[in-house]
Scaffold this motif. Structure first.
Motif, PDB file in Angstrom:
ATOM      1  N   TRP A  50      -1.266   1.664   3.762  1.00  0.00           N
ATOM      2  CA  TRP A  50      -0.981   0.496   3.416  1.00  0.00           C
ATOM      3  C   TRP A  50      -1.586  -0.103   1.995  1.00  0.00           C
ATOM      4  CZ3 TRP A  50      -5.149  -2.743   3.622  1.00  0.00           C
ATOM      5  CH2 TRP A  50      -6.220  -2.363   4.744  1.00  0.00           C
ATOM      6  N   THR A  51      -2.801   0.699   1.466  1.00  0.00           N
ATOM      7  CA  THR A  51      -3.376   0.276   0.151  1.00  0.00           C
ATOM      8  C   THR A  51      -2.660   1.066  -0.707  1.00  0.00           C
ATOM      9  OG1 THR A  51      -4.971   2.113   0.743  1.00  0.00           O
ATOM     10  CG2 THR A  51      -5.575  -0.056   1.404  1.00  0.00           C
ATOM     11  N   THR A  52      -1.540   1.739  -0.616  1.00  0.00           N
ATOM     12  CA  THR A  52      -0.905   2.851  -1.765  1.00  0.00           C
ATOM     13  C   THR A  52      -0.612   2.009  -2.837  1.00  0.00           C
ATOM     14  OG1 THR A  52      -0.013   3.939  -0.067  1.00  0.00           O
ATOM     15  CG2 THR A  52       0.873   4.136  -2.324  1.00  0.00           C
ATOM     16  N   GLU A  53      -0.058   0.774  -2.749  1.00  0.00           N
ATOM     17  CA  GLU A  53       0.289   0.073  -4.078  1.00  0.00           C
ATOM     18  C   GLU A  53      -0.906  -0.878  -4.735  1.00  0.00           C
ATOM     19  OE1 GLU A  53       2.961   0.682  -5.478  1.00  0.00           O
ATOM     20  OE2 GLU A  53       4.346   1.338  -4.183  1.00  0.00           O
ATOM     21  N   ALA A  68      -3.280  -9.471   8.057  1.00  0.00           N
ATOM     22  CA  ALA A  68      -3.613  -9.171   6.594  1.00  0.00           C
ATOM     23  C   ALA A  68      -2.793  -7.845   6.229  1.00  0.00           C
ATOM     24  CB  ALA A  68      -4.927  -9.338   6.237  1.00  0.00           C
ATOM     25  N   ILE A  69      -3.427  -6.840   7.106  1.00  0.00           N
ATOM     26  CA  ILE A  69      -2.752  -5.446   6.675  1.00  0.00           C
ATOM     27  C   ILE A  69      -1.315  -5.343   7.021  1.00  0.00           C
ATOM     28  CG2 ILE A  69      -3.064  -3.144   7.815  1.00  0.00           C
ATOM     29  CD1 ILE A  69      -5.666  -3.770   8.444  1.00  0.00           C
ATOM     30  N   LEU A  70      -0.683  -5.928   7.875  1.00  0.00           N
ATOM     31  CA  LEU A  70       0.878  -5.785   8.048  1.00  0.00           C
ATOM     32  C   LEU A  70       1.369  -6.718   6.711  1.00  0.00           C
ATOM     33  CD1 LEU A  70       2.843  -4.631   9.607  1.00  0.00           C
ATOM     34  CD2 LEU A  70       2.962  -6.783  11.230  1.00  0.00           C
ATOM     35  N   LEU A  71       0.657  -7.710   6.246  1.00  0.00           N
ATOM     36  CA  LEU A  71       1.418  -8.510   5.366  1.00  0.00           C
ATOM     37  C   LEU A  71       1.351  -7.600   4.097  1.00  0.00           C
ATOM     38  CD1 LEU A  71       2.455 -11.349   4.539  1.00  0.00           C
ATOM     39  CD2 LEU A  71       0.081 -11.904   4.092  1.00  0.00           C
ATOM     40  N   ALA A  72       0.091  -6.931   3.849  1.00  0.00           N
ATOM     41  CA  ALA A  72      -0.029  -6.010   2.583  1.00  0.00           C
ATOM     42  C   ALA A  72       1.001  -5.172   2.689  1.00  0.00           C
ATOM     43  CB  ALA A  72      -1.411  -5.574   2.598  1.00  0.00           C
ATOM     44  N   GLY A  73       1.102  -4.453   3.909  1.00  0.00           N
ATOM     45  CA  GLY A  73       2.097  -3.213   4.016  1.00  0.00           C
ATOM     46  C   GLY A  73       3.364  -3.599   3.787  1.00  0.00           C
ATOM     47  N   TRP A  74       3.846  -5.091   4.355  1.00  0.00           N
ATOM     48  CA  TRP A  74       5.334  -5.362   4.107  1.00  0.00           C
ATOM     49  C   TRP A  74       5.313  -5.816   2.385  1.00  0.00           C
ATOM     50  CZ3 TRP A  74       6.952 -10.071   2.612  1.00  0.00           C
ATOM     51  CH2 TRP A  74       8.325 -10.234   2.553  1.00  0.00           C
ATOM     52  N   SER A  75       4.552  -6.563   1.896  1.00  0.00           N
ATOM     53  CA  SER A  75       4.760  -7.037   0.770  1.00  0.00           C
ATOM     54  C   SER A  75       4.729  -6.332  -0.391  1.00  0.00           C
ATOM     55  CB  SER A  75       3.834  -8.068   0.390  1.00  0.00           C
ATOM     56  OG  SER A  75       2.561  -7.562   0.131  1.00  0.00           O
ATOM     57  N   SER A  76       4.067  -4.778  -0.396  1.00  0.00           N
ATOM     58  CA  SER A  76       4.227  -4.028  -1.379  1.00  0.00           C
ATOM     59  C   SER A  76       5.513  -3.449  -1.490  1.00  0.00           C
ATOM     60  CB  SER A  76       3.396  -2.684  -0.963  1.00  0.00           C
ATOM     61  OG  SER A  76       2.111  -3.362  -0.902  1.00  0.00           O
ATOM     62  N   ASN A  77       6.276  -3.507  -0.567  1.00  0.00           N
ATOM     63  CA  ASN A  77       7.749  -3.053  -0.521  1.00  0.00           C
ATOM     64  C   ASN A  77       7.930  -1.680  -1.044  1.00  0.00           C
ATOM     65  OD1 ASN A  77      10.624  -3.298  -0.672  1.00  0.00           O
ATOM     66  ND2 ASN A  77      10.803  -4.490  -2.609  1.00  0.00           N
ATOM     67  N   ASN A  78       7.266  -0.807   0.066  1.00  0.00           N
ATOM     68  CA  ASN A  78       7.085   0.755  -0.253  1.00  0.00           C
ATOM     69  C   ASN A  78       7.185   1.260   1.243  1.00  0.00           C
ATOM     70  OD1 ASN A  78       6.331   3.198  -0.259  1.00  0.00           O
ATOM     71  ND2 ASN A  78       5.009   2.793  -1.846  1.00  0.00           N
ATOM     72  N   LYS A  79       7.943   2.264   1.504  1.00  0.00           N
ATOM     73  CA  LYS A  79       8.055   2.638   2.865  1.00  0.00           C
ATOM     74  C   LYS A  79       6.974   3.334   3.489  1.00  0.00           C
ATOM     75  CE  LYS A  79      11.012   5.548   1.360  1.00  0.00           C
ATOM     76  NZ  LYS A  79      12.149   6.719   0.970  1.00  0.00           N
ATOM     77  N   TYR A  80       5.903   3.714   2.582  1.00  0.00           N
ATOM     78  CA  TYR A  80       4.915   4.423   3.116  1.00  0.00           C
ATOM     79  C   TYR A  80       3.912   3.297   3.541  1.00  0.00           C
ATOM     80  CZ  TYR A  80       6.184   8.640   1.361  1.00  0.00           C
ATOM     81  OH  TYR A  80       7.014   9.935   1.180  1.00  0.00           O
ATOM     82  N   THR A  81       3.768   2.030   2.692  1.00  0.00           N
ATOM     83  CA  THR A  81       3.094   1.049   3.244  1.00  0.00           C
ATOM     84  C   THR A  81       3.567   0.380   4.306  1.00  0.00           C
ATOM     85  OG1 THR A  81       4.115  -0.440   1.624  1.00  0.00           O
ATOM     86  CG2 THR A  81       2.309   0.506   0.568  1.00  0.00           C
ATOM     87  N   LEU A  82       4.862   0.200   4.474  1.00  0.00           N
ATOM     88  CA  LEU A  82       5.310  -0.609   5.663  1.00  0.00           C
ATOM     89  C   LEU A  82       4.892   0.236   7.046  1.00  0.00           C
ATOM     90  CD1 LEU A  82       6.635  -2.720   6.487  1.00  0.00           C
ATOM     91  CD2 LEU A  82       8.783  -1.660   6.475  1.00  0.00           C
TER      92      LEU A  82
END
Lengths: 89, 375
Positions: free
Chosen positions: B274-277, B178-192
């Motif tokens: 990963w919670t940035t967005e 779930a965390i990797l999905l959140a990080g990827w789907s926000s489309n932001n380098k910091y979240t990724l």
């Protein structure tokens, strides 16, 4: 055939497993296929629970669903230039 | 009376009450409606439906009790961090009860905020990630029994979910997805980057965690919470396996991602990880889930190493369990505010080169104790 919750739950799980397996093949983004893969694995694990094979189900969750994260990592690191496929012009 | 019998009584009474009115309604209507009405009523009174609804009610009660404890945990988090950092912590909202209502006020604030979705975000992943994260964490709570009479069971014999402890660890291992999905789907380098770090950290700290749990399973000879706690009647497992207990606690902190191991959301390097967005209640869910996982971690450490609900019978069993879980959480908070965060290049080294050999050594000790016939 009498209506029981067991039948309803079985139909729900079986259709989830089949539909998400189809989605794995058809999704455009590779990460969407991975979401389908996870829901397929979870549905199969729940089917194992319905067959009274709890240990197999738990190992299915622990090994397959856990390791799917690595699949996403490979999907992101090996196949892309941009963060998402859909951004490629 | 255990929880199953209590819930079964309530469901039986409710179904009888509704069916009484339902059949009367069927009598008034013409026959073709009447048949349908009797069919639905018979289904509602059947064994399958009754036990299904009982299990549903049981899990709702267990999760509600656990969530009330999670509110307490958030309050303890704020109070202890305040005291250690030399300020008061929350005291204004709910002045008489030490600022306990502050979390509810924050929850209302987060509910009233707008949910902002970035234009270039992947809508599906952005929507699903919080759901999977919260859902998998609630799944851990549902299998943890607070005593022999308060836990999820499928019949009145008092046998709980088979392999419950292993199931809790399996539910723990869904979170990095779930965390990797959140990080990827926000489309932001910091979240990724945050998602990548989280995947690396959680996958590598899970192995020593499960090895320490495996040594407990070896000594207890069972995956079941009740059997594990019964096996600790003479001596709590943290005495013969002290190394394993320490490794287990460190790995739990890494799994929960609180401060010494909060590399995925290191606010000095990656804005908020990963919670940035995420904003509004979606961020609130992530924040709450951290507390849920801390509660689940404290409860797991209590059940596996600290003797579960055992203690002098002056206090009820459930309260003993909660006291121990609160003490474990207080130790987490103590570590959080007194140990600096580890660097990203030390993270994998600590996991694989220090904790994993110690966990294997602990498994060896457990095997020696088992073959020596002490357990």
């Amino acid at each position: 055939m009498t209506l029981t919750w067991e039948l309803l739950v079985f139909l729900f799980l079986a259709s989830t497993a089949l539909l998400s397996a189809l989605w794995v093949i058809n999704a455009k983004e590779i990460v969407h296929s991975v979401i389908g893969l996870v829901s397929c694995f979870i549905a199969i694990g729940c089917l194992f629970i319905m067959l009274n094979a709890e240990f197999v189900a738990i190992v299915q969750f622990l090994v397959y669903v856990g390791a799917v994260t690595i699949v996403i990592l490979f999907g992101i690191m090996l196949t892309r230039r941009e963060i998402m496929e859909s951004e490629r012009k | 009376m255990n929880l199953f019998e209590f819930c079964y009584g309530i469901i039986h009474w409710l179904v009888d009450l509704v069916n009484n009115l339902w059949y009367r309604l069927g009598d008034v209507l013409p026959w073709y409606f009447g048949d349908f009405f009797t069919g639905v009523g018979d289904f509602a009174a059947s064994d399958s439906h009754l036990s299904f609804m009982t299990i549903l009610l049981e899990s709702i009660i267990i999760i509600l009790v656990a969530l009330i404890n999670v509110l307490n945990f958030l309050w303890i988090f704020r109070k202890i961090s305040g005291r250690i950092l030399d300020f008061y912590g929350p005291y204004y909202v709910g002045y008489r009860i030490g600022g306990w209502l502050q979390n509810l006020a924050d929850g209302i604030k987060l509910f009233l905020k707008e949910i902002i979705v970035p234009t270039k975000a992947d809508k599906l992943g952005f929507f699903l990630a919080p759901i999977i994260f919260v859902g998998s964490s609630l799944l851990i709570l549902s299998v943890i029994p607070l005593s022999e009479n308060f836990g999820l069971s499928t019949n009145s014999s008092g046998e709980y979910v088979p392999a419950g402890a292993l199931f809790a660890l399996a539910a723990f291992s869904i979170a990095p997805f779930a965390i990797l999905l959140a990080g990827w789907s926000s489309n932001n380098k910091y979240t990724l980057i945050g998602g990548m770090r989280s995947a690396a950290q959680m996958m590598s700290y899970e192995i020593p965690l499960i090895l320490c749990a495996a040594s407990v399973f070896l000594l207890a000879g069972s995956f079941n919470f009740v059997d594990i706690v019964d096996a600790q009647r003479d001596i709590w497992f943290f005495v013969p396996m002290f190394i394993g207990f320490v490794v287990f606690l460190v790995c739990l902190i890494a799994e929960v991602e609180i401060v010494p191991f909060d590399l995925p959301e290191a606010e000095a390097e990656l804005v908020e990880g990963w919670t940035t967005e995420y904003g509004g209640m979606r961020f609130g869910l992530f924040y709450m889930t951290t507390a849920i996982r801390s509660y689940a971690g404290g409860a797991l450490a209590t059940a596996l190493f600290l003797g579960g609900w055992q203690g002098p019978s002056l206090i009820p069993d459930e309260i003993w369990f909660l006291i121990k879980a609160y003490i474990v959480y207080t130790v987490f908070m103590w570590l959080t505010w007194s140990v600096p965060r580890i660097r990203i290049d030390q993270m994998l080294g600590l996991g694989w080169r220090r904790l994993l050999p110690l966990a294997v050594l602990n498994l060896l000790i457990a095997a020696v104790l088992k073959t020596g016939g002490w357990f």
